[in-house]
Design a protein around this motif. Structure first.
Motif, PDB file in Angstrom:
ATOM      1  N   LYS A 199       4.198  57.923  23.834  1.00 15.59           N
ATOM      2  CA  LYS A 199       4.632  56.443  24.281  1.00 15.59           C
ATOM      3  C   LYS A 199       4.647  55.390  23.271  1.00 15.59           C
ATOM      4  N   GLN A 200       5.043  54.236  23.509  1.00 15.19           N
ATOM      5  CA  GLN A 200       5.254  53.121  22.629  1.00 15.19           C
ATOM      6  C   GLN A 200       4.576  51.950  23.418  1.00 15.19           C
ATOM      7  N   SER A 201       3.896  50.874  22.456  1.00 15.40           N
ATOM      8  CA  SER A 201       3.444  49.845  23.075  1.00 15.40           C
ATOM      9  C   SER A 201       4.299  48.974  23.863  1.00 15.40           C
ATOM     10  N   PRO A 202       4.100  48.395  24.931  1.00 18.09           N
ATOM     11  CA  PRO A 202       5.052  47.705  25.877  1.00 18.09           C
ATOM     12  C   PRO A 202       5.723  46.399  25.226  1.00 18.09           C
ATOM     13  N   PHE A 203       4.670  45.723  24.283  1.00 19.24           N
ATOM     14  CA  PHE A 203       5.230  44.608  23.455  1.00 19.24           C
ATOM     15  C   PHE A 203       6.202  44.966  22.245  1.00 19.24           C
ATOM     16  N   LYS A 204       6.080  46.138  21.919  1.00 19.31           N
ATOM     17  CA  LYS A 204       6.806  46.639  20.799  1.00 19.31           C
ATOM     18  C   LYS A 204       8.135  47.052  21.340  1.00 19.31           C
ATOM     19  N   VAL A 205       7.984  47.641  22.534  1.00 22.69           N
ATOM     20  CA  VAL A 205       9.345  48.137  23.257  1.00 22.69           C
ATOM     21  C   VAL A 205      10.132  46.724  23.517  1.00 22.69           C
ATOM     22  N   MET A 206       9.498  45.724  24.105  1.00 25.35           N
ATOM     23  CA  MET A 206      10.190  44.359  24.529  1.00 25.35           C
ATOM     24  C   MET A 206      10.824  43.980  23.168  1.00 25.35           C
ATOM     25  N   GLU A 207       9.921  44.101  22.126  1.00 24.22           N
ATOM     26  CA  GLU A 207      10.736  43.372  20.697  1.00 24.22           C
ATOM     27  C   GLU A 207      11.879  44.200  20.646  1.00 24.22           C
ATOM     28  N   GLU A 208      11.993  45.371  20.581  1.00 20.79           N
ATOM     29  CA  GLU A 208      13.099  46.056  20.442  1.00 20.79           C
ATOM     30  C   GLU A 208      14.185  46.000  21.383  1.00 20.79           C
TER      31      GLU A 208
ATOM     32  N   ARG B  91      15.771  42.617  20.430  1.00 22.27           N
ATOM     33  CA  ARG B  91      16.700  42.905  19.238  1.00 22.27           C
ATOM     34  C   ARG B  91      17.937  43.333  19.620  1.00 22.27           C
ATOM     35  N   LEU B  92      18.218  44.192  20.613  1.00 23.12           N
ATOM     36  CA  LEU B  92      19.392  44.714  20.999  1.00 23.12           C
ATOM     37  C   LEU B  92      20.017  43.987  22.037  1.00 23.12           C
ATOM     38  N   GLN B  93      19.530  42.664  22.636  1.00 22.82           N
ATOM     39  CA  GLN B  93      20.175  41.924  23.555  1.00 22.82           C
ATOM     40  C   GLN B  93      21.692  41.336  22.774  1.00 22.82           C
ATOM     41  N   HIS B  94      22.584  41.264  23.773  1.00 26.20           N
ATOM     42  CA  HIS B  94      24.064  40.790  23.321  1.00 26.20           C
ATOM     43  C   HIS B  94      24.723  41.831  22.910  1.00 26.20           C
ATOM     44  N   TYR B  95      23.918  43.369  22.379  1.00 23.51           N
ATOM     45  CA  TYR B  95      24.625  44.264  22.021  1.00 23.51           C
ATOM     46  C   TYR B  95      24.479  45.408  23.094  1.00 23.51           C
ATOM     47  N   LYS B  96      23.379  45.627  23.583  1.00 26.58           N
ATOM     48  CA  LYS B  96      23.122  46.577  24.583  1.00 26.58           C
ATOM     49  C   LYS B  96      22.729  46.339  26.027  1.00 26.58           C
ATOM     50  N   PHE B  97      22.056  45.394  25.984  1.00 32.76           N
ATOM     51  CA  PHE B  97      21.333  44.685  27.357  1.00 32.76           C
ATOM     52  C   PHE B  97      21.556  43.128  27.399  1.00 32.76           C
ATOM     53  N   ASP B  98      21.542  43.022  28.667  1.00 37.07           N
ATOM     54  CA  ASP B  98      22.003  41.520  29.281  1.00 37.07           C
ATOM     55  C   ASP B  98      20.939  40.601  29.026  1.00 37.07           C
ATOM     56  N   HIS B  99      21.270  39.508  28.081  1.00 38.89           N
ATOM     57  CA  HIS B  99      20.224  38.360  27.647  1.00 38.89           C
ATOM     58  C   HIS B  99      19.659  37.554  28.824  1.00 38.89           C
ATOM     59  N   GLN B 100      20.531  37.464  29.888  1.00 41.22           N
ATOM     60  CA  GLN B 100      19.666  36.642  31.093  1.00 41.22           C
ATOM     61  C   GLN B 100      18.619  37.588  31.697  1.00 41.22           C
TER      62      GLN B 100
ATOM     63  N   ASP C  99       3.646  31.597  22.647  1.00 36.20           N
ATOM     64  CA  ASP C  99       4.734  30.798  22.409  1.00 36.20           C
ATOM     65  C   ASP C  99       5.882  31.065  23.471  1.00 36.20           C
ATOM     66  N   GLU C 100       6.583  30.376  24.340  1.00 39.13           N
ATOM     67  CA  GLU C 100       7.452  30.568  25.470  1.00 39.13           C
ATOM     68  C   GLU C 100       8.808  31.376  24.691  1.00 39.13           C
ATOM     69  N   HIS C 101       8.831  30.734  23.388  1.00 41.61           N
ATOM     70  CA  HIS C 101      10.349  31.226  22.637  1.00 41.61           C
ATOM     71  C   HIS C 101       9.964  32.631  21.994  1.00 41.61           C
ATOM     72  N   ASP C 102       8.671  32.893  21.741  1.00 41.07           N
ATOM     73  CA  ASP C 102       8.497  34.170  21.151  1.00 41.07           C
ATOM     74  C   ASP C 102       7.068  35.019  21.721  1.00 41.07           C
ATOM     75  N   PRO C 103       7.149  35.236  23.143  1.00 37.12           N
ATOM     76  CA  PRO C 103       6.131  35.754  23.848  1.00 37.12           C
ATOM     77  C   PRO C 103       5.454  36.902  23.283  1.00 37.12           C
ATOM     78  N   THR C 104       6.034  37.842  22.781  1.00 35.39           N
ATOM     79  CA  THR C 104       5.528  39.031  22.220  1.00 35.39           C
ATOM     80  C   THR C 104       4.530  38.980  21.027  1.00 35.39           C
ATOM     81  N   ARG C 105       4.819  37.853  20.488  1.00 38.07           N
ATOM     82  CA  ARG C 105       3.945  37.225  19.194  1.00 38.07           C
ATOM     83  C   ARG C 105       3.050  36.233  19.395  1.00 38.07           C
ATOM     84  N   PRO C 106       2.017  36.465  20.191  1.00 38.73           N
ATOM     85  CA  PRO C 106       1.087  35.343  20.569  1.00 38.73           C
ATOM     86  C   PRO C 106       0.143  35.241  19.348  1.00 38.73           C
ATOM     87  N   MET C 107      -0.941  34.298  19.470  1.00 39.43           N
ATOM     88  CA  MET C 107      -1.820  33.965  18.706  1.00 39.43           C
ATOM     89  C   MET C 107      -3.004  34.647  19.230  1.00 39.43           C
TER      90      MET C 107
END
Length: 361
Positions: free
Chosen positions: A274-283, A286-295, A327-335
């Motif tokens: 298995k992979q981390s949920p946050f790592k998967v979300m980042e992936e 990265r693929l939005q606009h190419y594979k998956f819907d942005h909205q 950060d709402e613009h980068d929620p997978t990379r918090p402090m």
């Protein structure tokens, strides 16, 4: 007399043989019913059987009615069960239902709804835990966990997108999207290695099989049926079975695509850890606009923002800490404030470190 299998008791005698989808009887006539036979009848979705008025011991058979009150009491009891218990029950039921599909039985919607609706009723209470459904899963029964989880995640995203009425139908589409796997001749569920090219080509037929299994079910909308057919399509045209692009893909299918991929990547498989949920979300981002819907992705990711400040997390480097800013613009990379020395680090500045796990308790 004709009765429902739930009305049978040990000692009932079948007057007529019971058939499934083949010419061979499931249970032959004149069989004296016991508990095992009752389970078989329910397993195959048999709605009624013909039995003698007399039991095997000579006593008269008086079938008890299945009352609405009994159904209501059962429903009330079900709703008092914790989410995890209902989830595990649903996975077991789905495994039984899928086995019936493999034997040729049709999709019976009331049976599907009875299995999944108790979980849908609790979805508002556990939406954060939907990111962590992989914790319940195991690699041996991954496929059945996947079906239930995709249903729940799809329903959750649909709610967040504002589908006040259709969200249940979208959840059902997520559940039924892989029903066509029952028609695949090979058995990929217990493979410990990745699929061969030939096996993968066979697997790619399952959306079409799924569609054919549900296309005549009147209680499912046309949109749901299209979503089931298209749930493996991708924006860049690299998906299957049609290879359609972007705006040609139904939004419901785009929802299932994100749910399906997220749960698959975060779950342990026989041939892949298995992979981390946050790592998967980042992936996925990265693929939005190419594979998956942005909205769809943005709505799903924004649910991460519901994790409150102070939530304990474990990082990929083995260290533990608490969320201090998201950060709402980068929620997978918090402090994160580290437990060992109270140092506050920003994961934006540490691209090789990510959140491995979340403590929701």
């Amino acid at each position: 007399m004709q009765v429902h299998p739930k009305q049978l008791v040990s000692g009932c005698v079948l007057k007529d043989a019971v058939y499934g989808k083949t010419n061979h009887p499931i249970i032959p006539r004149q069989t004296v019913i016991d508990q095992k036979h009752m389970q078989v009848l329910l397993h195959f979705g048999i709605e009624s059987v013909v039995v003698s008025d007399m039991l095997d011991n000579g006593e008269r058979f008086e079938p008890q009615k299945i009352t609405e009150t009994q159904d209501e009491d059962e429903a009330k009891y079900t709703m008092t069960l914790p989410f995890e218990t209902l989830y595990i029950q649903a996975v077991k039921q789905y495994k039984q239902i899928f086995t019936k599909w493999q034997s040729g039985s049709p999709v019976v919607m009331h049976e599907v709804r009875e299995m999944i609706m108790p979980l849908f009723e609790k979805i508002d209470d556990v939406h954060l835990d939907l990111f962590l459904l992989h914790r319940f899963s195991n690699k041996e029964d991954y496929f059945y966990h996947h079906g239930i989880s995709v249903a729940l995640i799809s329903a959750h995203i649909a709610q967040k997108l504002g589908y006040e009425k259709e969200w249940i139908q979208i959840g059902l589409a997520g559940l039924l999207s892989d029903c066509g796997m029952a028609k695949i001749q090979m058995t990929p569920f217990h493979k410990t290695t990745q699929l061969t090219i030939e096996e993968y080509e066979e697997i790619k037929k399952h959306p079409t099989y799924s569609y054919k299994m549900i296309e005549n079910i009147s209680s499912l909308s046309k949109d749901v049926k299209i979503a089931i057919l298209e749930h493996h399509e991708r924006l860049d045209g690299s998906g299957y079975p049609l290879g359609v692009r972007d705006d040609k893909i139904h939004l419901f299918a785009k929802i299932i695509a994100v749910s399906d991929t997220y749960h698959a990547m975060t779950s342990e498989r026989l041939y892949r850890p298995k992979q981390s949920p946050f790592k998967v979300m980042e992936e996925l981002l990265r693929l939005q606009h190419y594979k998956f819907d942005h909205q769809v992705l943005q709505v799903f990711v924004q649910s991460l923002m519901n994790y409150t400040i102070g939530t304990q997390v474990q990082l990929s480097n083995g260290k533990k800490g608490y969320l201090v800013f998201i950060d709402e613009h980068d929620p997978t990379r918090p402090m994160v404030r580290l437990m060992e020395n109270d140092e506050i680090i920003s994961l934006k500045d540490k691209p090789t470190v990510f959140i491995e796990d979340i403590d929701t308790h």
